[in-house]
Scaffold this motif. Structure first.
Motif, short mmCIF file in Angstrom:
data_model
loop_
_atom_site.label_atom_id
_atom_site.label_comp_id
_atom_site.label_asym_id
_atom_site.label_seq_id
_atom_site.Cartn_x
_atom_site.Cartn_y
_atom_site.Cartn_z
N SER A 5 0.85 -1.19 0.00
CA SER A 5 0.00 0.00 0.00
C SER A 5 0.88 1.24 0.00
CB SER A 5 -0.90 -0.01 1.23
OG SER A 5 -1.55 1.22 1.40
N GLU A 152 -0.88 -3.44 5.03
CA GLU A 152 -2.04 -2.88 4.34
C GLU A 152 -2.14 -3.46 2.93
OE1 GLU A 152 -5.37 -0.41 3.55
OE2 GLU A 152 -4.39 -1.03 5.41
N LEU A 156 -5.24 -5.36 0.92
CA LEU A 156 -5.72 -4.92 -0.39
C LEU A 156 -5.69 -6.06 -1.40
CD1 LEU A 156 -3.96 -1.44 -0.74
CD2 LEU A 156 -6.39 -1.86 -0.39
N ASP A 159 -8.66 -8.36 -0.85
CA ASP A 159 -9.89 -7.72 -1.32
C ASP A 159 -9.96 -7.72 -2.84
OD1 ASP A 159 -12.29 -5.89 -0.66
OD2 ASP A 159 -11.14 -4.70 -2.10
N LEU A 160 -8.84 -7.42 -3.50
CA LEU A 160 -8.83 -7.36 -4.95
C LEU A 160 -9.05 -8.73 -5.59
CD1 LEU A 160 -5.95 -4.80 -5.57
CD2 LEU A 160 -8.38 -4.46 -6.00
N ARG A 163 -12.67 -9.42 -5.56
CA ARG A 163 -13.40 -8.59 -6.51
C ARG A 163 -13.14 -9.03 -7.96
NH1 ARG A 163 -15.92 -4.73 -3.81
NH2 ARG A 163 -15.09 -4.02 -1.82
N ARG A 284 -14.99 -0.18 -7.93
CA ARG A 284 -14.47 -0.42 -6.59
C ARG A 284 -13.02 -0.90 -6.65
NH1 ARG A 284 -19.94 -3.69 -4.95
NH2 ARG A 284 -21.24 -1.86 -4.49
N GLU A 287 -10.77 2.10 -7.37
CA GLU A 287 -10.54 2.92 -6.18
C GLU A 287 -9.48 2.29 -5.27
OE1 GLU A 287 -14.33 3.36 -4.37
OE2 GLU A 287 -15.08 4.78 -5.87
N GLN A 288 -9.52 0.97 -5.14
CA GLN A 288 -8.53 0.29 -4.31
C GLN A 288 -7.14 0.34 -4.94
OE1 GLN A 288 -9.27 -0.07 -1.40
NE2 GLN A 288 -10.21 -2.03 -0.89
N ASN A 291 -4.55 2.93 -4.11
CA ASN A 291 -3.79 2.82 -2.86
C ASN A 291 -2.53 1.97 -3.01
OD1 ASN A 291 -5.78 4.26 -1.33
ND2 ASN A 291 -7.03 2.42 -1.30
#
Length: 293
Positions: A5, A152, A156, A159-160, A163, A284, A287-288, A291
């Motif tokens: 991150s 971090e 991420l 989460d990615l 998604r 979404r 947006e991630q 970071n």
């Protein structure tokens, strides 16, 4: 290796011969690497060295920092007062005041503010010791900042991955529905023509040509192939040991372009619903990605 991150915080402190240096570093999102470190006066010459250390560790983000130095006696230099210069100031100002018939209201505070009267002479030995302590403190702060950015980054990445799986699910559904678009259009076309009183439509070359042209216009096989390729590349990047934020951002743009084409070519309700779901999840992800280093 997990992603990194661009958000994090790190601090470190070190003491050499009674000189204590404390370093606090924080970083936030930025397209390029932007460094802003607040150094005390006696360490200002080390700014380039501090910047090199940070650039060796990070490639993106705005890194801000504060460096504090505490010497044994609480000071980092000596105050020098130029009494001769002050005397000249007083004499000149009083002569001018007398000529202009102004009140003589000079005070020590006023004189101290005059240019060159008061200066601070830096203690070179303190500066040398502080430089040694700075190296150690900065190394600790950089390690802490890097650790937080990595922690971090792992969150991420998780989460990615989830998604991207949702994107793949939408593309899978679109691939199933794609063959029905042409057949559905053919049936609707025949139905409307029959309702208009036209017969023997199956052998009409004009109808066959119209259906063939429509099939060509709504063919999304190439877009689906490219979508699959982009998502496979995204998964590979999520495993990369190198900074991949910029590349992932580019892939998001390409994914959006392809899915937008799919939506415009395949004019079918359920495919449109899947396209909307894909775009929502892709936004979404984008947006991630902002970071990620």
């Amino acid at each position: 290796m997990a992603l990194k991150s661009m958000t994090g915080f790190g601090e470190g402190a070190a003491t050499v011969s009674g000189i204590r240096v404390a370093v606090e570093l924080s970083s936030v999102n930025r397209k390029q690497l932007d460094i802003n470190i607040n150094l005390p006066r006696n360490l200002i010459t080390l700014d380039a060295q501090v910047q090199r250390s940070i650039r060796a560790e990070f490639s993106r983000g705005r890194v801000s920092g504060i460096i504090r130095v505490d010497s044994p006696d609480g000071s980092d230099g000596s105050v020098i007062v130029d009494a001769k210069l002050a005397e000249q100031y007083v004499e000149g100002i009083r002569n001018a005041a007398a000529q202009l018939e102004l009140q003589d209201d000079l005070s020590a505070e006023t004189i101290a503010r005059l240019p060159g009267v008061v200066s601070v002479e830096q203690n070179e030995s303190v500066a040398d010791l502080a430089a040694d302590a700075l190296d150690a403190a900065l190394a600790k702060a950089l390690k802490g900042l890097a650790k937080m950015r990595s922690t971090e980054g792992r969150a991420l990445e998780k989460d990615l991955r989830e998604r991207v799986a949702l994107l793949e699910s939408s593309v899978k559904e679109i691939r199933k529905l794609a063959p029905t678009v042409v057949s559905g259009y053919r049936e609707k076309l025949f139905q409307r023509l029959e309702e208009a009183g036209l017969d023997d439509l199956a052998s009409d070359e004009r109808i066959v040509k119209e259906v063939a042209l429509f099939a060509d216009r709504c063919d999304i096989s190439e877009e689906l192939t490219r979508l699959k390729s982009h998502m496979e590349q995204a998964r590979k990047l999520l495993r990369s040991a190198e900074p991949v934020g910029r590349t992932l951002d580019f892939l998001c743009q390409e994914l959006f372009r392809e899915i937008n084409t799919v939506g415009s070519k395949a004019n079918e309700v359920e495919i449109t619903r899947q396209v909307v779901a894909f775009k929502t999840e892709l936004e979404r992800i984008r947006e991630q990605v902002q970071n990620i280093e």
